[in-house]
Enzyme design. Structure first.
Site, PDB file in Angstrom:
ATOM      1  N   GLN A 183       4.008   1.550  -1.193  1.00 16.32           N
ATOM      2  CA  GLN A 183       4.639   1.726  -2.664  1.00 16.32           C
ATOM      3  C   GLN A 183       3.567   2.222  -3.587  1.00 16.32           C
ATOM      4  O   GLN A 183       4.033   2.928  -4.408  1.00 16.32           O
ATOM      5  CB  GLN A 183       5.375   0.297  -2.752  1.00 16.32           C
ATOM      6  CG  GLN A 183       6.369  -0.218  -2.048  1.00 16.32           C
ATOM      7  CD  GLN A 183       7.539   0.790  -2.172  1.00 16.32           C
ATOM      8  OE1 GLN A 183       7.826   1.310  -3.282  1.00 16.32           O
ATOM      9  NE2 GLN A 183       8.239   0.907  -1.043  1.00 16.32           N
ATOM     10  N   ASP A 184       2.314   1.811  -3.476  1.00 14.77           N
ATOM     11  CA  ASP A 184       1.187   2.151  -4.192  1.00 14.77           C
ATOM     12  C   ASP A 184       1.101   3.679  -4.071  1.00 14.77           C
ATOM     13  O   ASP A 184       1.243   4.357  -5.071  1.00 14.77           O
ATOM     14  CB  ASP A 184      -0.114   1.681  -4.010  1.00 14.77           C
ATOM     15  CG  ASP A 184      -0.048   0.311  -4.517  1.00 14.77           C
ATOM     16  OD1 ASP A 184       0.809  -0.291  -5.404  1.00 14.77           O
ATOM     17  OD2 ASP A 184      -1.251  -0.492  -4.033  1.00 14.77           O
ATOM     18  N   HIS A 185       1.180   4.321  -2.861  1.00 10.41           N
ATOM     19  CA  HIS A 185       1.046   5.782  -2.650  1.00 10.41           C
ATOM     20  C   HIS A 185       2.237   6.575  -3.295  1.00 10.41           C
ATOM     21  O   HIS A 185       2.152   7.380  -3.997  1.00 10.41           O
ATOM     22  CB  HIS A 185       0.993   6.127  -1.128  1.00 10.41           C
ATOM     23  CG  HIS A 185      -0.323   5.972  -0.623  1.00 10.41           C
ATOM     24  ND1 HIS A 185      -1.206   7.130  -0.497  1.00 10.41           N
ATOM     25  CD2 HIS A 185      -1.100   5.001   0.046  1.00 10.41           C
ATOM     26  CE1 HIS A 185      -2.395   6.970  -0.055  1.00 10.41           C
ATOM     27  NE2 HIS A 185      -2.344   5.542   0.461  1.00 10.41           N
ATOM     28  N   HIS A 210       0.851  -1.275  -0.061  1.00  7.82           N
ATOM     29  CA  HIS A 210      -0.006   0.106   0.051  1.00  7.82           C
ATOM     30  C   HIS A 210       0.940   1.056   0.186  1.00  7.82           C
ATOM     31  O   HIS A 210       0.473   2.047  -0.841  1.00  7.82           O
ATOM     32  CB  HIS A 210      -0.861   0.117   1.316  1.00  7.82           C
ATOM     33  CG  HIS A 210      -1.818   1.051   1.378  1.00  7.82           C
ATOM     34  ND1 HIS A 210      -2.819   1.433   0.285  1.00  7.82           N
ATOM     35  CD2 HIS A 210      -1.753   2.058   2.169  1.00  7.82           C
ATOM     36  CE1 HIS A 210      -3.577   2.382   0.832  1.00  7.82           C
ATOM     37  NE2 HIS A 210      -2.899   2.863   1.761  1.00  7.82           N
TER      38      HIS A 210
END
Length: 106
Positions: free
Chosen positions: A80-82, A78
């Site tokens: 890394q997604d941000h 999550h």
């Protein structure tokens, strides 16, 4: 990496990535209203936030290279997604600002 330290890394990535995305969005809004100087300033702030996130990530990679494995879980994914959303949004904002600038010149 211990749980508390890992969560600080996760929160750092989320916070800095989210800040970069927000600043890039602000840059688009400023360019839309014709404030290209303000838009560039917001992009510069997004770049600072992305550098902070990159520093957090580099520290994590350094630890990994030294044999201190980082657990990859949903929190880390999550985070890394941000970060990736912040990077992508910043890059897109630069292109949108260029379009607004070109339209303003015509």
């Amino acid at each position: 990496m211990q749980d508390e330290a890992r969560m600080q890394v996760v929160m750092g990535l989320i916070m800095h990535g989210g800040n970069a995305k927000s600043q890039a969005f602000q840059a688009i809004q400023l360019a839309k209203s014709g404030d290209f100087e303000g838009a560039q300033s917001a992009i510069d702030e997004a770049d600072k936030s992305l550098k902070e996130a990159h520093d957090v990530q580099t520290d994590m990679l350094t630890q990994e290279a030294q044999g201190n494995h980082t657990e990859v879980d949903l929190y880390m994914v999550h985070a890394q997604d941000h970060l990736m959303n912040g990077i992508t949004f910043r890059d897109l904002a630069v292109e949108i600002i260029a379009l607004y600038r070109k339209l303003a010149e015509n």
